[in-house]
Motif scaffolding. Sequence first.
Motif, PDB file in Angstrom:
ATOM      1  N   GLY A  15      17.206  49.281  33.889  1.00  0.00           N
ATOM      2  CA  GLY A  15      18.387  50.030  33.437  1.00  0.00           C
ATOM      3  C   GLY A  15      18.343  51.502  33.825  1.00  0.00           C
ATOM      4  N   LYS A  16      17.504  51.813  34.831  1.00  0.00           N
ATOM      5  CA  LYS A  16      17.328  53.218  35.253  1.00  0.00           C
ATOM      6  C   LYS A  16      18.638  53.899  35.650  1.00  0.00           C
ATOM      7  N   SER A  17      19.451  53.200  36.454  1.00  0.00           N
ATOM      8  CA  SER A  17      20.676  53.852  36.959  1.00  0.00           C
ATOM      9  C   SER A  17      21.616  54.187  35.811  1.00  0.00           C
ATOM     10  N   ARG A  34      20.795  62.153  45.964  1.00  0.00           N
ATOM     11  CA  ARG A  34      21.277  60.852  46.441  1.00  0.00           C
ATOM     12  C   ARG A  34      20.358  60.365  47.557  1.00  0.00           C
ATOM     13  N   SER A  35      19.752  59.211  47.326  1.00  0.00           N
ATOM     14  CA  SER A  35      18.778  58.674  48.281  1.00  0.00           C
ATOM     15  C   SER A  35      19.453  58.038  49.490  1.00  0.00           C
ATOM     16  N   TRP A  36      18.666  57.907  50.530  1.00  0.00           N
ATOM     17  CA  TRP A  36      19.072  57.118  51.687  1.00  0.00           C
ATOM     18  C   TRP A  36      18.413  55.744  51.557  1.00  0.00           C
ATOM     19  N   THR A  38      18.198  51.637  53.700  1.00  0.00           N
ATOM     20  CA  THR A  38      18.675  50.688  54.716  1.00  0.00           C
ATOM     21  C   THR A  38      19.089  49.372  54.057  1.00  0.00           C
ATOM     22  N   ARG A  39      18.956  49.278  52.731  1.00  0.00           N
ATOM     23  CA  ARG A  39      19.410  48.059  52.038  1.00  0.00           C
ATOM     24  C   ARG A  39      20.920  47.937  52.134  1.00  0.00           C
ATOM     25  N   GLU A  40      21.403  46.683  52.144  1.00  0.00           N
ATOM     26  CA  GLU A  40      22.856  46.485  52.148  1.00  0.00           C
ATOM     27  C   GLU A  40      23.415  46.821  50.779  1.00  0.00           C
ATOM     28  N   ARG A  41      24.664  47.283  50.780  1.00  0.00           N
ATOM     29  CA  ARG A  41      25.322  47.574  49.503  1.00  0.00           C
ATOM     30  C   ARG A  41      25.569  46.268  48.767  1.00  0.00           C
ATOM     31  N   ARG A  42      25.278  46.238  47.453  1.00  0.00           N
ATOM     32  CA  ARG A  42      25.541  45.033  46.652  1.00  0.00           C
ATOM     33  C   ARG A  42      27.036  44.913  46.381  1.00  0.00           C
ATOM     34  N   PRO A  43      27.523  43.681  46.191  1.00  0.00           N
ATOM     35  CA  PRO A  43      28.925  43.551  45.829  1.00  0.00           C
ATOM     36  C   PRO A  43      29.200  44.358  44.564  1.00  0.00           C
ATOM     37  N   ALA A  49      26.486  55.144  45.798  1.00  0.00           N
ATOM     38  CA  ALA A  49      25.237  54.897  45.061  1.00  0.00           C
ATOM     39  C   ALA A  49      24.049  55.375  45.908  1.00  0.00           C
ATOM     40  N   TYR A  50      24.176  55.184  47.202  1.00  0.00           N
ATOM     41  CA  TYR A  50      23.174  55.632  48.173  1.00  0.00           C
ATOM     42  C   TYR A  50      23.924  56.172  49.381  1.00  0.00           C
ATOM     43  N   ASN A  51      23.181  56.830  50.253  1.00  0.00           N
ATOM     44  CA  ASN A  51      23.665  57.020  51.603  1.00  0.00           C
ATOM     45  C   ASN A  51      23.150  55.793  52.365  1.00  0.00           C
ATOM     46  N   LEU A  68      11.885  64.387  51.668  1.00  0.00           N
ATOM     47  CA  LEU A  68      10.863  64.868  50.734  1.00  0.00           C
ATOM     48  C   LEU A  68       9.816  63.777  50.555  1.00  0.00           C
ATOM     49  N   GLU A  69      10.273  62.542  50.447  1.00  0.00           N
ATOM     50  CA  GLU A  69       9.399  61.366  50.364  1.00  0.00           C
ATOM     51  C   GLU A  69      10.205  60.179  50.839  1.00  0.00           C
ATOM     52  N   TRP A  70       9.496  59.166  51.347  1.00  0.00           N
ATOM     53  CA  TRP A  70      10.177  57.916  51.681  1.00  0.00           C
ATOM     54  C   TRP A  70       9.168  56.794  51.571  1.00  0.00           C
ATOM     55  N   TYR A  77      13.891  50.479  53.842  1.00  0.00           N
ATOM     56  CA  TYR A  77      13.495  51.878  53.654  1.00  0.00           C
ATOM     57  C   TYR A  77      14.308  52.496  52.517  1.00  0.00           C
ATOM     58  N   TYR A  78      13.648  53.382  51.746  1.00  0.00           N
ATOM     59  CA  TYR A  78      14.320  54.224  50.746  1.00  0.00           C
ATOM     60  C   TYR A  78      13.714  55.616  50.871  1.00  0.00           C
ATOM     61  N   GLY A  79      14.534  56.650  50.780  1.00  0.00           N
ATOM     62  CA  GLY A  79      13.973  57.993  50.873  1.00  0.00           C
ATOM     63  C   GLY A  79      14.840  59.056  50.228  1.00  0.00           C
ATOM     64  N   THR A  80      14.166  60.113  49.784  1.00  0.00           N
ATOM     65  CA  THR A  80      14.834  61.274  49.190  1.00  0.00           C
ATOM     66  C   THR A  80      14.980  62.335  50.256  1.00  0.00           C
ATOM     67  N   PRO A  81      16.225  62.679  50.644  1.00  0.00           N
ATOM     68  CA  PRO A  81      16.371  63.767  51.617  1.00  0.00           C
ATOM     69  C   PRO A  81      15.892  65.077  50.991  1.00  0.00           C
ATOM     70  N   ILE A  95      13.514  57.120  41.680  1.00  0.00           N
ATOM     71  CA  ILE A  95      12.802  56.525  42.808  1.00  0.00           C
ATOM     72  C   ILE A  95      11.675  55.618  42.297  1.00  0.00           C
ATOM     73  N   GLU A  96      11.104  54.799  43.213  1.00  0.00           N
ATOM     74  CA  GLU A  96      10.041  53.906  42.776  1.00  0.00           C
ATOM     75  C   GLU A  96       8.682  54.640  42.781  1.00  0.00           C
ATOM     76  N   VAL A  97       7.625  53.914  42.395  1.00  0.00           N
ATOM     77  CA  VAL A  97       6.357  54.606  42.081  1.00  0.00           C
ATOM     78  C   VAL A  97       5.631  55.217  43.282  1.00  0.00           C
ATOM     79  N   GLU A 139      11.680  37.915  43.168  1.00  0.00           N
ATOM     80  CA  GLU A 139      10.948  38.869  44.007  1.00  0.00           C
ATOM     81  C   GLU A 139      10.798  40.217  43.282  1.00  0.00           C
ATOM     82  N   ARG A 140      11.886  40.663  42.650  1.00  0.00           N
ATOM     83  CA  ARG A 140      11.860  41.945  41.960  1.00  0.00           C
ATOM     84  C   ARG A 140      10.992  41.885  40.696  1.00  0.00           C
ATOM     85  N   LEU A 141      10.976  40.725  40.035  1.00  0.00           N
ATOM     86  CA  LEU A 141      10.116  40.597  38.849  1.00  0.00           C
ATOM     87  C   LEU A 141       8.635  40.614  39.258  1.00  0.00           C
TER      88      LEU A 141
HETATM   89  P1  5GP Z   1      17.461  49.174  44.467  1.00  0.00           P
HETATM   90  O1  5GP Z   1      17.455  48.356  45.714  1.00  0.00           O
HETATM   91  O2  5GP Z   1      17.313  48.321  43.236  1.00  0.00           O
HETATM   92  O3  5GP Z   1      18.652  50.096  44.400  1.00  0.00           O
HETATM   93  O4  5GP Z   1      16.203  50.124  44.521  1.00  0.00           O
HETATM   94  C1  5GP Z   1      14.910  49.604  44.669  1.00  0.00           C
HETATM   95  C2  5GP Z   1      13.886  50.619  44.205  1.00  0.00           C
HETATM   96  O5  5GP Z   1      13.900  51.745  45.081  1.00  0.00           O
HETATM   97  C3  5GP Z   1      14.190  51.164  42.817  1.00  0.00           C
HETATM   98  O6  5GP Z   1      12.954  51.246  42.108  1.00  0.00           O
HETATM   99  C4  5GP Z   1      14.753  52.541  43.093  1.00  0.00           C
HETATM  100  O7  5GP Z   1      14.504  53.457  42.022  1.00  0.00           O
HETATM  101  C5  5GP Z   1      13.929  52.919  44.304  1.00  0.00           C
HETATM  102  N1  5GP Z   1      14.509  54.023  45.075  1.00  0.00           N
HETATM  103  C6  5GP Z   1      15.795  54.395  45.165  1.00  0.00           C
HETATM  104  N2  5GP Z   1      15.906  55.467  45.943  1.00  0.00           N
HETATM  105  C7  5GP Z   1      14.662  55.803  46.351  1.00  0.00           C
HETATM  106  C8  5GP Z   1      14.114  56.849  47.158  1.00  0.00           C
HETATM  107  O8  5GP Z   1      14.797  57.717  47.673  1.00  0.00           O
HETATM  108  N3  5GP Z   1      12.767  56.852  47.321  1.00  0.00           N
HETATM  109  C9  5GP Z   1      11.966  55.925  46.761  1.00  0.00           C
HETATM  110  N4  5GP Z   1      10.650  56.035  46.963  1.00  0.00           N
HETATM  111  N5  5GP Z   1      12.433  54.927  45.996  1.00  0.00           N
HETATM  112  C10 5GP Z   1      13.765  54.865  45.785  1.00  0.00           C
END
Ligand code: 5GP
Length: 184
Positions: A15-17, A34-36, A38-43, A49-51, A68-70, A77-81, A95-97, A139-141
């Motif tokens: 419930g983070k979002s 706002r993170s970047w 490469t995941r597809e947008r969910r319906p 929600a992302y770039n 800053l991190e990816w 891929y997920y990353g913080t510009p 972001i994740e851990v 997979e997520r669990l």
């Molecule tokens: P989801 O696909 O569910 O939107 O995100 C998957 C995971 O990636 C979640 O734990 C979310 O918090 C994390 N996430 C989203 N944006 C970023 C980011 O910019 N960097 C990192 N490291 N994780 C992110």
Amino acid sequence: MSGIVFVVSGPGGVGKSTVVGELMKRDSALWLSRSWTTRERRPGEADDAYNFVSRDAFEAHIVAGGFLEWTTFLGNYYGTPLPTPTPGKDIVLEIEVDGASQVKQQHPSAVLIFVLPPSREEQRQRLTVRGDDERKVDERLRKAEEEEPVGIALADHVIINHTLDQTIADMLAIVAQARRAASI
Ligand code: 5GP
């Protein structure tokens, strides 16, 4: 970055979002990155929600030193510009851990908040409602089992998301405490 950096992490379906969205409404001195991805947008997922970018665009931005991190998470891929907050505002990263750990290394004063689900069943339900198919939910669990011990060890604060109201109250208290400490 002059403001305080708050990092909110936690397994999928916790419930983070929702929590972060509510926090942003309650505190106008916070700025959400706002993170970047490469995941597809969910319906039904918001366009912003992302770039949402291609792998090529993401990789080019890595090479250009634009993050800053990816990390990679379940094949994407997920990353913080590099953040460009409004001056005077504190920064929130959801972001994740692995990303949280990278931010903490670069900014030891960053405040890491790890949010846990009340139970696996509740978490499964939240993931299912969001529209992921059963394979993705499983997979997520599984990923959550891996992330939780790491997140708990890394975190400055651990919150169990029983109710939105209580979780927001806990978060606002953490934000206030960090601002007090930063002003001393
Ligand atoms: P989801 O696909 O569910 O939107 O995100 C998957 C995971 O990636 C979640 O734990 C979310 O918090 C994390 N996430 C989203 N944006 C970023 C980011 O910019 N960097 C990192 N490291 N994780 C992110």
